[in-house]
Write an enzyme that holds these catalytic residues in place. Structure first.
Site, PDB file in Angstrom:
ATOM      1  CG  HIS A  30      -1.622  -2.927  -7.513  1.00 42.05           C
ATOM      2  ND1 HIS A  30      -0.764  -3.538  -8.383  1.00 42.05           N
ATOM      3  CD2 HIS A  30      -1.152  -3.210  -6.286  1.00 42.05           C
ATOM      4  CE1 HIS A  30       0.185  -4.156  -7.706  1.00 42.05           C
ATOM      5  NE2 HIS A  30      -0.030  -3.972  -6.433  1.00 42.05           N
ATOM      6  CG  ASP A  40      -1.769  -1.276   1.255  1.00 41.40           C
ATOM      7  OD1 ASP A  40      -2.250  -1.692   0.194  1.00 41.40           O
ATOM      8  OD2 ASP A  40      -1.893  -1.862   2.334  1.00 41.40           O
TER       9      ASP A  40
END
Ligand code: IMP
Ligand code: MG
Length: 337
Positions: free
Chosen positions: A45, A15
């Site tokens: 993503h 992340d």
């Protein structure tokens, strides 16, 4: 014939904005292939492409540009979820774009029973996507490979990375990783890790020799986040502000991410183990917004008056302790790398 390959690797616990870095690099990096090298449906993503938001789990972002995009042999694939992801992309992309999607025939399949098993996990705090059981079965040699699973349908998707990369046509590959250093099954805080390797070594396993790696883009955030069952977030009023402003909620599960200050020692370790050449530290704008710039170094919390002091401190230490780093970029959103 491989001309060169570049690798994107996450230096924290996922992340960090790898997807956005991959997206920016695809735009003008001259790549012929984009390859996802680890993980499965656990990854999420988030990418903004031509004003639209895409969340992908399996498909490399090269697909948005019509670049050949391979789900690499180190990945595990859930057929139903991949199908859905393809359907979602069909709403935005032409069939011409989607014909560039491939799966290495050696990749393993996440069976529904693995997801069911993983959904009962209450120890690690997994994403419950069947990732761990799929890798366990792979290494137990009882797994199901794409080549066996897709015998009758989807055979057009299967590819052999060797003939693809080592034929007569020159190829330039971008490797896109999932998760990150702090979740690596060996280097992470075991057992609070994922079941795959999240370092640059994982990219090389796709049939690319180490001496064909050109640049290694290491991606971190200006603070740390982690999702899972261990206690990670310390006591600091700023963490919940960072979570809100930084939108720190899981792209796959929606869980709030625990927040903490950057750990410079951990970052240096991740840079050195991966041989990072280009360091990208994202989301500094979030620290600017909460008006607090702090990091841990040698077990001490150091506070800076502004981002200038924070940037100079990090650059000074990295330049001294990380000889492979040639370039350090503090990217504010949007990502101008
Ligand atoms: P698993 O990979 O689903 O088995 O989960 C193992 C650990 O890795 C858990 O703490 C997850 O929250 C974490 N994890 C897995 N994938 C990601 C990701 O893409 N981003 C952030 N954390 C992840
Ligand atoms: Mg993610």
């Amino acid at each position: 014939m491989i001309e060169y390959s570049d690798v994107i690797v996450d230096l924290q616990a996922g992340d960090t904005g790898k997807g956005k870095v991959a997206h920016a690099l695809c735009k003008d990096g001259g790549y012929t292939h984009v390859v996802r090298y680890n993980g499965g449906g656990n990854a999420g993503h988030t990418i903004y492409h031509e004003g639209k938001k895409f969340v992908t789990h399996f498909i490399p972002c090269g697909i948005l540009y019509g670049i050949k995009s391979i789900i690499g042999l180190g990945c595990v694939v859930d057929e139903k979820k991949l199908e859905k992801e393809i359907e979602d992309l069909k709403k935005f992309l032409t069939p011409g774009h989607l014909k560039h999607l491939y799966i290495d025939h050696r990749a393993h399949i996440i069976l529904p029973s693995y997801v069911e098993e993983d959904s009962r996990d209450d120890k690690i705090g997994t994403t419950k996507t069947g990732n761990g059981p799929a890798y366990r079965e792979k290494y137990n040699r009882t797994g199901v490979r794409a080549i066996d699973h897709f015998k009758n349908n989807w055979v057009d998707l299967l590819i052999d990375s060797y003939s693809e990369f080592h034929g007569e046509t020159p190829v330039r590959i971008l490797f896109e990783g999932a998760q990150g250093f702090e979740l690596d099954v060996d280097w992470g805080d075991y057992p609070y890790v994922t079941s795959s390797h999240c370092t640059v070594g994982s990219a090389i396993l796709n049939g690319v020799p180490p001496n064909k790696i050109r640049k290694i883009y290491g991606v971190a955030k200006a603070y740390r986040t982690y999702v899972g069952n261990k206690n990670f977030e310390g006591n600091d009023e700023f963490f919940s502000k960072i979570r809100t402003i930084g939108e720190e909620y899981g792209a796959t599960t929606g869980r709030p991410r625990q927040v903490n200050w950057l750990d410079l020692n951990m970052l240096i370790k991740a840079i050195n183990i991966n041989g990072v050449t280009n360091l990208i530290i994202n989301k500094l704008d979030v620290l600017n917004d909460v008006n607090r710039h702090s990091l841990y170094h040698n077990n001490q919390l150091i506070d800076f008056i502004n981002d200038d002091g924070y940037i100079r401190y990090i650059k000074g230490i990295v330049n001294k302790q990380c000889p492979t780093v040639q370039n350090i970029k503090f990217s504010l959103t949007p990502y101008d790398i």
